[in-house]
Motif scaffolding. Sequence first.
Motif, PDB file in Angstrom:
ATOM      1  N   GLY A 149      36.083  43.256  33.746  1.00 47.04           N
ATOM      2  CA  GLY A 149      34.932  42.455  33.318  1.00 47.04           C
ATOM      3  C   GLY A 149      34.552  42.717  31.876  1.00 47.04           C
ATOM      4  O   GLY A 149      34.111  41.816  31.164  1.00 47.04           O
ATOM      5  N   ARG A 197      26.770  45.264  35.520  1.00 46.01           N
ATOM      6  CA  ARG A 197      26.024  46.464  35.111  1.00 46.01           C
ATOM      7  C   ARG A 197      24.527  46.193  34.995  1.00 46.01           C
ATOM      8  O   ARG A 197      23.693  46.976  35.449  1.00 46.01           O
ATOM      9  CB  ARG A 197      26.579  47.031  33.801  1.00 46.01           C
ATOM     10  CG  ARG A 197      27.793  47.943  34.020  1.00 46.01           C
ATOM     11  CD  ARG A 197      28.161  48.719  32.771  1.00 46.01           C
ATOM     12  NE  ARG A 197      28.574  47.840  31.696  1.00 46.01           N
ATOM     13  CZ  ARG A 197      29.795  47.332  31.584  1.00 46.01           C
ATOM     14  NH1 ARG A 197      30.715  47.627  32.482  1.00 46.01           N
ATOM     15  NH2 ARG A 197      30.102  46.532  30.579  1.00 46.01           N
ATOM     16  N   GLY A 242      32.178  49.987  47.508  1.00 46.32           N
ATOM     17  CA  GLY A 242      32.753  51.326  47.451  1.00 46.32           C
ATOM     18  C   GLY A 242      33.909  51.515  46.494  1.00 46.32           C
ATOM     19  O   GLY A 242      34.447  52.621  46.393  1.00 46.32           O
ATOM     20  N   THR A 273      37.162  46.480  41.049  1.00 43.22           N
ATOM     21  CA  THR A 273      38.139  45.392  41.173  1.00 43.22           C
ATOM     22  C   THR A 273      39.574  45.861  40.911  1.00 43.22           C
ATOM     23  O   THR A 273      40.508  45.157  41.272  1.00 43.22           O
ATOM     24  CB  THR A 273      37.778  44.206  40.245  1.00 43.22           C
ATOM     25  OG1 THR A 273      37.398  44.709  38.981  1.00 43.22           O
ATOM     26  CG2 THR A 273      36.670  43.369  40.829  1.00 43.22           C
TER      27      THR A 273
END
Length: 219
Positions: A9, A46, A113, A116
């Motif tokens: 990202g 974030r 958990g 990506t």
Amino acid sequence: MKIVISLGGSVFGNDVARIREFSRVLDIIAENHQTFIVVGGGKLAREYIAKARELGASETFCDYIGIAATRMNAMLLISAMKSAARKVPADFMEAEELSKNSRAVVMGGTFPGHTTDATAALLAEFVGADLFINATNVDGVYSGDPRKVRDAVRYERLRPSELVEIVGKGSMKAGANVVVDLLAAKIIERSGVRTYVILGEPENLLKAVDGDVVGTIIE
Ligand code: UTP
């Protein structure tokens, strides 16, 4: 070839011109290869996670918010691509189904958990990919965080077991800067998929598909 690309990202960014450039390159790759792209959550994830945490959300709930952000980013990339299915699959089975009618499939995260990178490694294993490209914000796996450790060296080649050892030892800093997450490393080891860790720039993706890798090759 069947190729899975993990597009971090943070390298994907927010900028329309940059997303367009990635989409152009990914459409070119998809002309010759069945392509799967897993997009990260970056800044959007974030920011939302930080706010939700402040509001009292559990870490698992924050993970779900992160996953939602990755899917929003996946939809942005789909908006720009010509070859991608117009749906973000929720799991690997759906991704494989969509690939029967589309040269490219773009997805985000799946379960809480992990990141990506792990999703993409699992997808690579699931679809039996010939190549897994991890396009990230560092140009390979280093012996230490290259932004902090001055004499850190980049590994040109690693065996999967060495990658697991490096990531597991924590010699790569945990958190946002970790180059490959531990689950991803373990899945790479388990599946034996050929993996390139490269700096996430559009041109580097094209080069890597042609075998011209500036980064770390794991096999
Ligand atoms: P990312 O994979 O984008 O993590 O997922 P990241 O560390 O921010 O990496 P960059 O910046 O994209 O390269 C964002 C967050 O979404 C959740 C996690 O909380 C992760 O930190 N997530 C993502 C999951 O819980 N499961 C997934 O399958 C994917």
